[in-house]
Structure formats: structure tokens, C-alpha cells
Design an enzyme around this catalytic site. Sequence first.
Site, mmCIF file in Angstrom:
data_model
loop_
_atom_site.group_PDB
_atom_site.id
_atom_site.type_symbol
_atom_site.label_atom_id
_atom_site.label_comp_id
_atom_site.label_asym_id
_atom_site.label_seq_id
_atom_site.Cartn_x
_atom_site.Cartn_y
_atom_site.Cartn_z
ATOM 1 N N SER A 22 0.809 -1.209 0.000
ATOM 2 C CA SER A 22 0.000 0.000 0.000
ATOM 3 C C SER A 22 0.851 1.272 0.000
ATOM 4 O O SER A 22 1.910 1.336 0.633
ATOM 5 C CB SER A 22 -0.913 0.012 1.226
ATOM 6 N N LYS A 73 -13.980 -3.923 2.885
ATOM 7 C CA LYS A 73 -14.835 -2.736 2.840
ATOM 8 C C LYS A 73 -16.306 -3.039 3.101
ATOM 9 O O LYS A 73 -17.018 -2.191 3.658
ATOM 10 C CB LYS A 73 -14.667 -2.018 1.496
ATOM 11 N N ASP A 109 -14.102 7.150 -0.878
ATOM 12 C CA ASP A 109 -13.816 6.846 -2.283
ATOM 13 C C ASP A 109 -14.725 7.644 -3.214
ATOM 14 O O ASP A 109 -14.289 8.152 -4.252
ATOM 15 C CB ASP A 109 -14.018 5.350 -2.557
ATOM 16 N N GLY A 136 -18.561 -4.124 -9.366
ATOM 17 C CA GLY A 136 -18.180 -4.475 -8.000
ATOM 18 C C GLY A 136 -18.272 -3.279 -7.083
ATOM 19 O O GLY A 136 -18.946 -2.276 -7.365
ATOM 20 N N GLY A 137 -17.548 -3.349 -5.951
ATOM 21 C CA GLY A 137 -17.588 -2.274 -4.976
ATOM 22 C C GLY A 137 -17.059 -0.953 -5.504
ATOM 23 O O GLY A 137 -17.596 0.113 -5.198
ATOM 24 N N TYR A 230 -4.119 2.619 -10.652
ATOM 25 C CA TYR A 230 -3.021 3.587 -10.688
ATOM 26 C C TYR A 230 -1.643 2.948 -10.768
ATOM 27 O O TYR A 230 -0.638 3.651 -10.783
ATOM 28 C CB TYR A 230 -3.083 4.544 -9.497
#
Length: 291
Positions: A22, A73, A109, A136-137, A230
Site C-alpha cells: 500500500s 470494505k 472513495d 463491483g464495490g 493507478y
Amino acid sequence: MSLPDGTPAPRAFLFADPAAHSLSPQMHRAAFAHAGLPGTYEARRVPPADLAAAIAGLRVPGVLGANLSLPHKEAALPLLDSLSGAAQAVGAVNTIVHRNGRLHGDNTDSPGLRDALSDAGYSWEQGAEVIVLGAGGAARAAVHALICGEQNVTVVNRTLERAQAIAADWHVPDADFQVTALPAHAAPWESAALVVNASSAGLNDPDQTPLDAAFLTRLPIEALVYDMVYRPAETRLMREARAAGLSAENGLGMLAHQARLAFRAWTGADVPVSVFLRALTLPAGQPEQGT
């Protein structure tokens, strides 16, 4: 890190599985430094079976909260004391805020994407046509961001039934927006002002694309293609969009903006997004999307 009186500095975390890759720690450490605030941010690998215990551990004094990434999430929702409107609408939490032993779940988000699109020059004309790839999410967060801006959204996904489920969730009679689900060949490419890739295409294979390049050639030349992935900095979708003469952006702006909003929720400090962006020195590694 400790404060001058010896008490531990405020702490924030990322819970994910995996977590070592991350970029969130370097962004939040830069934000603490810019704001002149004591604090630490640590990425922790939390397997799904350990999520409830990890979240319960946020209730202790000195903890600001946590970010959540895949696969947590949605699973975190019933473990929290309250949810923001965005978290409820999206059905996912990416930011937990600790206040006096209670945990509040938010989704940064969605507003993070809105801010990133504005930075990329998107004009937000009411009623504009937008195509979202995926169901999806991440796609749900994207759709929520777009309908908050009164955009008409077409969800395109390989499994049409999943796209139809998203459209059904946001079917609001007499609303200033519409959410529909269509197969790719029937989507309104010729009138779309924006295409958002919220699918997993490109996450594990940089040569993978969610879309046949022929569809890109049908877009108006002023359309923007925004890829929430990204890593790599330029995906195949972006390359093919630029080859078609279109503007294309990756998801770094969204990553920075959602982090800025989370940091503000924890500390009250509104650190400029440029601080988060400067911290994003991308090492070689696996593709990423989201927090």
C-alpha cells in the site's frame, strides 16, 4: 513515537489483505508532517477471520481510526456503530473514525473520485452521459459519486445481471439522474462525456483491458477516460484512449483525495491534496486500485 509527556502519539492504520504494497502510509506520514501533528500510520495485513478483532482494537484511547481496503470494505459494515450516508449508499466503508470509544464508518472513495475528476478537468454538466465499467464495490462508489453530480450513468459489465443490480439500487423515480445497465455494444458511446474504469481489469495484468479499443473510437474527442487503476501509471486502457485522441487519467488523484478526506476526518486538519500527491512515489510492483 511518543509525545513529550511520554504518552503514545495518535495512531491510524490500514487494514487490508495483502497490505505491504500500500501507498497509504507514505501519504499519511507526509500529511502528519505537513500539519505539524504527531501521529503514526501503519499498514497491517488483516486476514478476513481477524477483521472483527482488528476493528474492536480501534476503540482504545489514542487511536484515530483506520482505512480499509480489499477485502474488508463490505465486511466491516455490521462491526461499526454508525455509518455515513455515502457508506450506506455505496454499501462499503473505506474509512473508520474513532470518537470516544465509538466507531463511525465513512466512504471517502466516492467524494475522492468526484474531486479527482474535477482536477482532471471534468465539467460536471447536469445530465451528462457517463459510462462506468465494472459492477463491483469500486463501481458502486463510482456510480454514487456520479449521481451526486446529477450525471446519467450507464453501467457496463461482462455479467449484465450484476450491472442491472446496481441500476436497480439507484432507480429513483423523478430523479435528476438515471442509472441504467447495458451490454457494451449498446452503451451510449457517441454521447458519453466520461468513461470510468471501475473494473478489476489491469490489476494483475498491465496488458489487460476492460474494453475493446473500437469502443473508444466512438467517443466524442472531448471525452475523458478515467482509470481507477493507478499501477502502472499508464494502463493499456489509457494508452489506447490516448491513441484515439482522448484525454486519459489514472487513479492516483482519487487515491490522494480519498486519503485527504480520511485524514481530515481523523484530525480536523485539511491538508492540501498536493501533499498527498507528492508522497506518491510509485515503486515497481503489482497494479493497484483503491486505498
